[in-house]
Design a protein around this motif. Structure first.
Motif, short mmCIF file in Angstrom:
data_model
loop_
_atom_site.label_atom_id
_atom_site.label_comp_id
_atom_site.label_asym_id
_atom_site.label_seq_id
_atom_site.Cartn_x
_atom_site.Cartn_y
_atom_site.Cartn_z
N VAL A 1 0.84 -1.20 0.00
CA VAL A 1 0.00 0.00 0.00
C VAL A 1 0.87 1.25 0.00
O VAL A 1 0.63 2.20 -0.77
N SER A 2 1.89 1.28 0.85
CA SER A 2 2.77 2.45 0.93
C SER A 2 3.45 2.70 -0.41
O SER A 2 3.50 3.84 -0.89
N PHE A 3 3.97 1.66 -1.01
CA PHE A 3 4.68 1.79 -2.28
C PHE A 3 3.75 2.31 -3.38
O PHE A 3 4.08 3.25 -4.10
N ILE A 4 2.56 1.71 -3.49
CA ILE A 4 1.64 2.09 -4.57
C ILE A 4 1.11 3.50 -4.37
O ILE A 4 1.05 4.30 -5.31
N VAL A 5 0.73 3.85 -3.12
CA VAL A 5 0.17 5.18 -2.87
C VAL A 5 1.21 6.26 -3.14
O VAL A 5 0.89 7.32 -3.70
N ILE A 6 2.46 6.02 -2.76
CA ILE A 6 3.51 7.01 -3.02
C ILE A 6 3.71 7.19 -4.52
O ILE A 6 3.85 8.32 -5.01
N ILE A 7 3.69 6.09 -5.26
CA ILE A 7 3.83 6.18 -6.72
C ILE A 7 2.68 6.98 -7.32
O ILE A 7 2.88 7.87 -8.16
N VAL A 8 1.45 6.69 -6.90
CA VAL A 8 0.28 7.42 -7.40
C VAL A 8 0.36 8.89 -7.03
O VAL A 8 0.05 9.77 -7.85
N ALA A 9 0.80 9.18 -5.80
CA ALA A 9 0.91 10.57 -5.37
C ALA A 9 1.96 11.32 -6.18
O ALA A 9 1.80 12.52 -6.46
N ILE B 1 2.66 10.75 -9.29
CA ILE B 1 2.16 10.91 -10.66
C ILE B 1 0.96 11.84 -10.73
O ILE B 1 0.87 12.71 -11.61
N GLU B 2 0.04 11.70 -9.79
CA GLU B 2 -1.25 12.38 -9.87
C GLU B 2 -1.38 13.63 -9.01
O GLU B 2 -2.42 14.30 -9.06
N ASP B 3 -0.40 13.97 -8.19
CA ASP B 3 -0.49 15.13 -7.29
C ASP B 3 -1.76 15.07 -6.45
O ASP B 3 -2.62 15.96 -6.49
N LEU B 4 -1.88 14.02 -5.65
CA LEU B 4 -3.10 13.81 -4.86
C LEU B 4 -3.34 14.89 -3.82
O LEU B 4 -4.46 15.07 -3.35
N TYR B 5 -2.28 15.61 -3.45
CA TYR B 5 -2.42 16.62 -2.41
C TYR B 5 -3.26 17.81 -2.84
O TYR B 5 -3.64 18.64 -2.02
N THR B 6 -3.58 17.91 -4.13
CA THR B 6 -4.35 19.06 -4.61
C THR B 6 -5.85 18.87 -4.46
O THR B 6 -6.61 19.83 -4.67
N GLU B 7 -6.32 17.69 -4.09
CA GLU B 7 -7.75 17.42 -4.00
C GLU B 7 -8.12 17.00 -2.59
O GLU B 7 -7.40 16.23 -1.95
N ARG B 8 -9.25 17.49 -2.11
CA ARG B 8 -9.71 17.19 -0.76
C ARG B 8 -9.94 15.69 -0.57
O ARG B 8 -10.67 15.06 -1.32
N SER C 1 -8.38 13.13 -1.24
CA SER C 1 -7.99 12.16 -2.28
C SER C 1 -6.92 11.20 -1.78
O SER C 1 -6.93 10.01 -2.15
N MET C 2 -6.01 11.67 -0.94
CA MET C 2 -4.96 10.79 -0.43
C MET C 2 -5.54 9.68 0.42
O MET C 2 -5.20 8.50 0.27
N LEU C 3 -6.46 10.02 1.32
CA LEU C 3 -7.08 9.02 2.18
C LEU C 3 -7.96 8.07 1.38
O LEU C 3 -7.95 6.86 1.60
N SER C 4 -8.72 8.61 0.44
CA SER C 4 -9.57 7.76 -0.40
C SER C 4 -8.73 6.77 -1.21
O SER C 4 -9.08 5.59 -1.33
N THR C 5 -7.62 7.26 -1.76
CA THR C 5 -6.73 6.38 -2.52
C THR C 5 -6.13 5.30 -1.64
O THR C 5 -6.05 4.13 -2.04
N ALA C 6 -5.71 5.67 -0.43
CA ALA C 6 -5.12 4.69 0.48
C ALA C 6 -6.13 3.60 0.85
O ALA C 6 -5.78 2.41 0.90
N ILE C 7 -7.38 3.98 1.09
CA ILE C 7 -8.42 3.00 1.41
C ILE C 7 -8.66 2.06 0.24
O ILE C 7 -8.75 0.83 0.40
N VAL D 1 -6.59 1.35 -2.29
CA VAL D 1 -5.41 0.52 -2.52
C VAL D 1 -5.31 -0.56 -1.46
O VAL D 1 -4.96 -1.71 -1.75
N TYR D 2 -5.62 -0.21 -0.21
CA TYR D 2 -5.56 -1.21 0.86
C TYR D 2 -6.54 -2.35 0.58
O TYR D 2 -6.21 -3.53 0.75
N ALA D 3 -7.75 -1.99 0.19
CA ALA D 3 -8.73 -3.02 -0.12
C ALA D 3 -8.30 -3.87 -1.31
O ALA D 3 -8.44 -5.10 -1.29
N ALA D 4 -7.75 -3.22 -2.34
CA ALA D 4 -7.36 -3.94 -3.55
C ALA D 4 -6.16 -4.85 -3.34
O ALA D 4 -6.01 -5.85 -4.05
N THR D 5 -5.30 -4.53 -2.38
CA THR D 5 -4.10 -5.35 -2.13
C THR D 5 -4.32 -6.40 -1.06
O THR D 5 -3.35 -7.02 -0.59
#
Length: 509
Positions: A224-232, A234-241, A243-249, A251-255
């Motif tokens: 999860v840590s590796f994938i979320v960091i890669i996505v962040a 590429i996608e600049d997740l910090y710009t959306e309300r 989005s980082m937490l939603s992505t982590a949830i 990715v955690y479920a998918a892995t």
């Protein structure tokens, strides 16, 4: 894209004390007045926003694209003593507000009803850069810490390689010489070292069900840590309300199959029979820890009427994800792990009767090794911890995920090197209890991180109050525990490969 005179919505989010960032309340919990406009377009809230306490409410202000608005009174409210006291309390405690317009955050301590449209040369994809703080995150101290950690990795890897290769070469030579001796000479010889425990080194660990579940959970946290960091990155997740937490949830479920595969296969190789129980524990170990902490803090948030209180509907949604996504995917991973790599294929036969563990010096005891094992891994990341803590507990937006990826790689290398050295000396003392020792010596990094969080709280922040204190130390405990489980799994996996390698290359009668 806006058309001329198209509606631009100003959302009111939260208010709260400046020094307690996580203690937030609905904007209109203070007796502000609302604009006259009532009808707006549809708005929907994401799961990440709900979990982070985002409470968007329409301001009632009529703002249209390119239409300037001069300062004017847009509403009035009568202040009685109770409302007046609320404003006085907010001022004394340095309350400030957060708003959103066009998905851009606005922070301030006072609000004036004025709109001036100006043409900007900033590209749309670069408009969030004004919220970032390069002078803080790209300070020379940050660069120096990365360079220092990198040099530590080079030194540690070189040292481990030199010591182990030279020592193992001498061990192999000594053991080869012993193979040529007859039984009487071998009995009279000075036999000691890691070869002597070949019949016990692959013995199942104590409490294999819990151990396997921890290893599976740690592997999933790393994924999860590796994938979320890669996505962040590429996608600049910090710009959306949220989005980082939603992505982590997500990715955690998918892995979840990763958890089931590594935990289930290890449990099967160790002869475990209650695989369904192991699967349930592995699937719900991390979610139960996070939800249990959040549930406790939620009571305090409800008592304070804070926006951080998680709505009941959001709790139901999280539970549904656990039972209808995480659990089935974990089951799939467990079945695959048991069938594909669940058979024991150890290079040495395990003796029926455990070998007695001889006495050794105090510094070779597993408890001492566990306490010392986390020092170097913590030393490689503690500067980065300061920047991560500041971005979460203060008003900084973390965006240097390239640094975070580099630190994650450094942490993994240092952890594996340290646990391999610790395990080698433990086995050389003829103590075959390396499995829990390798896991716990790497996981002890979490203890040092949590201790550092105390220093950060008391010396780097001005937080106060029951709500902020429980929120801080509760979620820091969750973060530290998850980090420890991840490091423990990484340390064990690297050490397991090392142990298998050295015993494969030795001729065992």
């Amino acid at each position: 894209m806006y058309q001329d005179k198209e509606e631009v919505v100003l959302w009111m989010n939260t208010v709260g004390p400046y020094h307690n960032r996580q203690e937030t309340y609905k904007y209109f919990s203070l007796p502000f007045c609302v604009g006259s406009k009532r009808s707006i377009g549809h708005y929907h809230e994401t799961l990440g926003e709900a979990l982070q306490g985002v409470e968007l409410e329409f301001s009632g202000l009529d703002i249209k694209f390119k239409d300037d608005v001069m300062p004017a009174t847009y509403c009035e409210i009568d202040l009685d003593k109770e409302k007046r006291d609320a404003f006085v309390y907010a001022i004394k405690n340095h309350y400030w507000y957060q708003m959103y317009i066009d998905d851009l955050p606005i922070w301030g301590e006072y609000f004036v009803i004025k709109v001036k449209w100006k043409k900007s040369d900033v590209k749309f994809e670069d408009r969030f850069d004004k919220y970032l703080d390069p002078s803080f995150f790209q300070h020379r101290i940050h660069w120096f810490s990365i360079f220092n950690s990198f040099m530590m990795v080079i030194f540690l890897v070189g040292l481990v390689s030199m010591i182990l290769m030279r020592t193992l070469r001498k061990d192999y030579a000594r053991y080869s010489k012993e193979e040529e001796m007859d039984d009487m000479d071998r009995d009279l010889g000075d036999e000691y070292g890691w070869k002597q425990v070949h019949g016990d080194v692959f013995r199942p660990s104590s409490h294999p069900l819990i151990f396997s579940s921890l290893i599976g959970s740690g592997c999933q946290i790393f994924a999860v840590s590796f994938i979320v960091i890669i996505v962040a990155m590429i996608e600049d997740l910090y710009t959306e309300r949220g989005s980082m937490l939603s992505t982590a949830i997500f990715v955690y479920a998918a892995t979840s199959p990763v958890n089931g595969y590594f935990g289930g296969s290890l449990y099967a190789r160790q002869g475990g029979r209650r695989w369904i129980k192991q699967m349930f524990i592995g699937a719900f170990l991390i979610p139960a820890m996070v939800c249990g902490t959040a549930f406790f803090i939620n009571f305090i948030a409800i008592y304070y009427h804070a926006s951080r209180a998680i709505p009941f509907g959001t709790m139901v949604a999280v539970c549904c994800i656990c039972f209808f996504v995480i659990l089935p995917l974990n089951l799939v991973g467990t079945i695959l792990g048991r069938n594909l790599s669940g058979q024991p294929n150890f290079p040495c036969r395990v003796n029926a009767v455990p070998r007695p563990i001889p006495e050794k010096k105090w510094f070779m005891e597993p408890a001492v090794i566990v306490c010392l094992g986390g020092i170097l891994p913590f030393g490689s990341i503690f500067i980065e911890m300061y920047f991560i803590f500041t971005s979460f507990w203060a008003y900084k937006i973390y965006y240097v995920y390239g640094f975070m990826m580099l630190v994650l790689v450094i942490l993994c290398i240092v952890t594996v090197c340290v646990t391999i050295v610790c395990t080698y000396f433990l086995l050389n003392a003829e103590d075959y209890r390396w499995q829990w020792t390798s896991f716990l010596s790497a996981a002890s990094t979490a203890i040092y991180v949590y201790m550092y969080s105390f220093y950060y709280y008391f010396f780097k922040t001005k937080m106060y109050g029951l709500f902020q204190t429980s929120f801080y130390f509760g979620y820091m405990a969750v973060f530290s525990t998850a980090l420890g489980i991840m490091c423990g799994a990484i340390g064990y996996m690297g050490t397991s490969a090392f142990v298998r390698k050295i015993y494969t290359n030795v001729k065992i009668d």
